[in-house]
Design an enzyme around this catalytic site. Structure first.
Site, PDB file in Angstrom:
ATOM      1  N   GLU A   1       3.009   4.780  -3.641  1.00 25.65           N
ATOM      2  CA  GLU A   1       3.212   3.415  -3.176  1.00 25.65           C
ATOM      3  C   GLU A   1       4.609   3.200  -2.602  1.00 25.65           C
ATOM      4  OE1 GLU A   1       3.051  -1.207  -4.837  1.00 25.65           O
ATOM      5  OE2 GLU A   1       2.886   0.472  -6.226  1.00 25.65           O
ATOM      6  N   ASP A   2       5.644   3.798  -3.222  1.00 30.43           N
ATOM      7  CA  ASP A   2       7.026   3.451  -2.898  1.00 30.43           C
ATOM      8  C   ASP A   2       7.799   4.529  -2.151  1.00 30.43           C
ATOM      9  OD1 ASP A   2       6.655   1.046  -4.177  1.00 30.43           O
ATOM     10  OD2 ASP A   2       7.425   1.748  -6.096  1.00 30.43           O
TER      11      ASP A   2
END
Length: 696
Positions: free
Chosen positions: A121-122
């Protein structure tokens, strides 16, 4: 807001486990500094995951730590340069989450996915990269956590987000294990956020994640989350409870002395056991202070007894109840009947000579692991040698550790017509704090059904038959006919009577008695599709409907023939004080008919000799009644309920196809007293639509 609401260390000195949590947070700060120094050499485990490895090896001594080393190196490299709002390197967050799970005993695959849970996600790490380096299973879990993360923040209070979260949880319970640990670490460090955001996150945690932790059995996470939410949402009550605990800390605690007495009793009995004093957490103290008023020293904790085998638990119980005065109302056996979240223990309370009452929990060490960590303690939930599906597989993974309540949620969430309906029934399901187990009878088979406390026969019908339960007309509970609205109790045996008829449908008032989401959604959908209350084929001719019970024949007639087996004829179903005649049939049995039955004249015409028959003094009897009525929805259910109110058992029921809107019902009934037959027939005639009831 009080300092404790944003600084959990402020009350850490009050309880041993809180001191442990405080040490854990200090360790994480050291891990953050170690992370800043970069990865270790190729052959050495990085210092930053030393604590994770130590905790993991405590539960899994033979674990291969090399995969954790590779996962940490990928996570540290990909998150390098990212910082948390607290100012610490971002890598400290996945490290903290993984340490929480390692202390609970999670297996290596879960810890590997936990280290990587934010990378997709990051950072620039892709799912394909995770799959290539760590395999399909780790990739599946990371993908599930990523999907949960995407829907949780910002729109976390929206009903549809929780539907998606539930689906992600159901596909692999390890997804939610990581999510819960992630939320716990975020709650511990929530003080850096604005008060309004703290409150919003705390409310979501309270409403959804804490109940999910309870149902997954992860008590260690649930109790700390409860305390942290309590501090944020109820700072004044939290402060009062903190002061109460602080005041108790200065008093003499009677529980250690009671624990010593328990140790001595068990030692003398030859039972090997570990006896601990378990302090209550803040929310638990708050709850009992509201129910008991002024608290005594023994109210601030409980005695925990750990043994090796199940049988030892009952041995401990026997010694405790022999050597101390038991408080009978406090005894609960969750070993013989485990709770819905896999929890097993014996609960009791004993009074000691000093005047204190101490609560005692008895369990095996394995039960203790499951009680603290729930599904996390069960290891890999998939059978050895089974390859998990890829993250984009359409097939649902079958998880043998999935609790029954979660399977039910996954079933009905697909049927919920809209997000609002889903949200309302989800909240209702999560609010249930107790389940009951009932046993259903279907022919010769018996099986258990788990239902929420307060569930009715309607809920049991939909749990067993799904949408086919629309045709349910009645139920027997513990052998007695009862209405569908009747609530069920733990251990009841239920037999459901179905009208196998496409036109049957539920009544609107069923919603008032339905407790389970499956029943409420199915009933609501049917009623919405049939606003007039009529089924899709009410006026169409139908085949005869037959509902048959379990009881056999037999009666109160005695034939003047030694040792003859007597049975009542089904053609006329005589009852006392009918004038009757008996005839010997094949096999030597005597069949009893009413004297005016056509079969009597036929048998006499062929030369059969009748046998004298008289009625016993006992009053119960079997009779067949014919009810003629105008057709309308739910008539059969209403007639069945009228019969049940008279205390009469339905042995069998037949409904003929309607002719010109008129319907003929035939009931074979077992009456406890023949004198009640006139009242029964009047009650049936009083049912709207019924214009005649007569003997067959």
């Amino acid at each position: 807001m009080s300092a404790e609401a944003t600084n959990p260390e402020a009350h850490a000195e009050m309880r041993p486990e809180l001191r442990r949590r405080g040490r854990t947070r200090l360790d994480l700060r050291r891990l953050g500094r170690a992370a800043l120094l970069g990865p270790a050499s190729r052959d050495r485990l990085p210092d930053a995951i030393g604590h994770v490895a130590e905790a993991h090896r405590a539960h899994h001594p033979d674990a291969d730590l090399s995969i954790l080393r590779r996962a940490y190196l990928l996570a540290e490299t990909s998150h390098r340069g990212q910082m948390r709002k607290s100012g610490e390197p971002y890598i400290t967050h996945p490290l903290a989450v993984t340490l929480i799970l390692a202390e609970l005993g999670a297996e290596t695959t879960t810890l590997t996915a936990s280290l990587l849970h934010d990378t997709v996600e990051d950072t620039d790490v892709t799912l394909d990269q995770v799959r290539a380096e760590f395999g399909d299973e780790v990739c599946f879990i990371v993908d599930g956590v990523t999907k949960v993360e995407k829907i949780d923040y910002g729109a976390a209070a929206e009903p549809e987000t929780f539907r998606k979260m539930l689906v992600a949880t159901g596909n692999d319970v390890r997804v939610m294990s990581i999510k819960l640990a992630d939320r716990l670490h975020n709650m511990r460090t929530l003080g850096v956020m604005r008060p309004e955001k703290q409150a919003r996150i705390a409310k979501v945690t309270r409403d959804v994640l804490i109940p999910l932790a309870e149902r997954l059995g992860v008590q260690a996470l649930k109790t700390e989350l409860e305390d942290l939410v309590f501090a944020i949402l109820h700072p004044e009550e939290y402060e009062q409870t903190r002061a109460l605990i602080a005041a108790h800390a200065g008093d003499a605690d009677p529980l250690p002395a009671i624990a010593d007495s328990v140790r001595a009793v068990l030692r003398d009995a030859g039972i090997a056991a570990e006896v601990q004093v378990r302090p209550r957490h803040f929310v638990s103290v708050h709850r009992i202070s509201r129910t008991r008023g002024e608290l005594r020293g023994s109210d601030f904790g409980r005695i925990l007894v750990l043994v090796a085998e199940n049988a030892d638990c009952y041995g401990v119980l026997g010694e405790l109840h022999t050597c101390f005065t038991p408080v009978v109302s406090e005894f609960k056996d969750f070993i013989a009947a485990p709770k819905f979240n896999l929890y097993q223990s014996l609960h009791t309370a004993v009074a000691v000579p000093e005047g204190y009452v101490a609560e005692v929990i008895v369990r095996t060490r394995q039960m203790h692991r499951v009680a603290e960590a729930g599904v996390v303690a069960l290891g890999n939930p998939y059978t050895t040698g089974t390859r998990p599906e890829a993250p984009d597989s359409d097939e649902e993974r079958v998880d043998p550790t999935r609790p029954g309540w979660l399977s039910r949620l996954l079933d009905w969430q697909q049927s919920a017509p809209d997000p609002d309906t889903f949200w309302s029934v989800l909240r209702a399901e999560l609010a249930q704090d107790r389940e009951i187990t009932v046993f259903r009878e279907d022919g010769d088979a018996t099986a258990a059904i788990s239902l929420p406390a307060g569930a009715s026969c309607i809920d049991a019908a939909y749990a067993q038959y799904g949408e086919a339960a629309h045709g349910c007309i009645g139920a027997r509970v513990n052998g007695r006919l009862t209405s569908l609205s009747s609530p069920l109790s733990d251990g009841d045996t239920v037999q459901l009577l179905l009208a196998h008829d496409a036109s049957s449908g539920p009544a609107a008032d069923w919603l008032e008695h339905a407790r389970t989401p499956a029943a409420r959604i199915a009933i609501g959908s049917w009623l919405a599709a049939h606003p007039d209350g009529a089924g899709p084929a009410t006026a169409a001719p139908r085949a005869p409907l037959s509902v048959t019970g379990l009881r056999g024949g037999g009666g109160n007639a005695v034939a003047d023939l030694p040792d003859a087996h007597v049975r009542l004829a089904g053609c006329c179903t005589p009852v006392p004080p009918d004038a009757v005649a008996g005839f010997v049939v094949r096999g030597g049995a005597v069949t009893v008919h009413r004297i005016h039955c056509p079969a009597v004249a036929q048998m006499r015409s062929v030369g059969r000799t009748s046998v004298a028959v008289h009625w016993r003094a006992t009053a119960d009897c079997r009779v067949t009644l014919l009810a003629e009525s105008f057709g309308r929805p739910h008539l059969l259910a209403d007639l069945t309920e009228a019969i049940a109110r008279q205390g009469v058992e339905v042995v069998s029921a037949t409904v003929e196809p309607p002719v010109e809107q008129r319907v003929r019902h035939s009931y074979t009934l077992q009456l406890p007293d023949a004198t009640g037959l006139p009242a029964l027939m009047r009650a049936m005639r009083d049912v709207p639509g019924v214009y005649d009831v007569s003997r067959a």
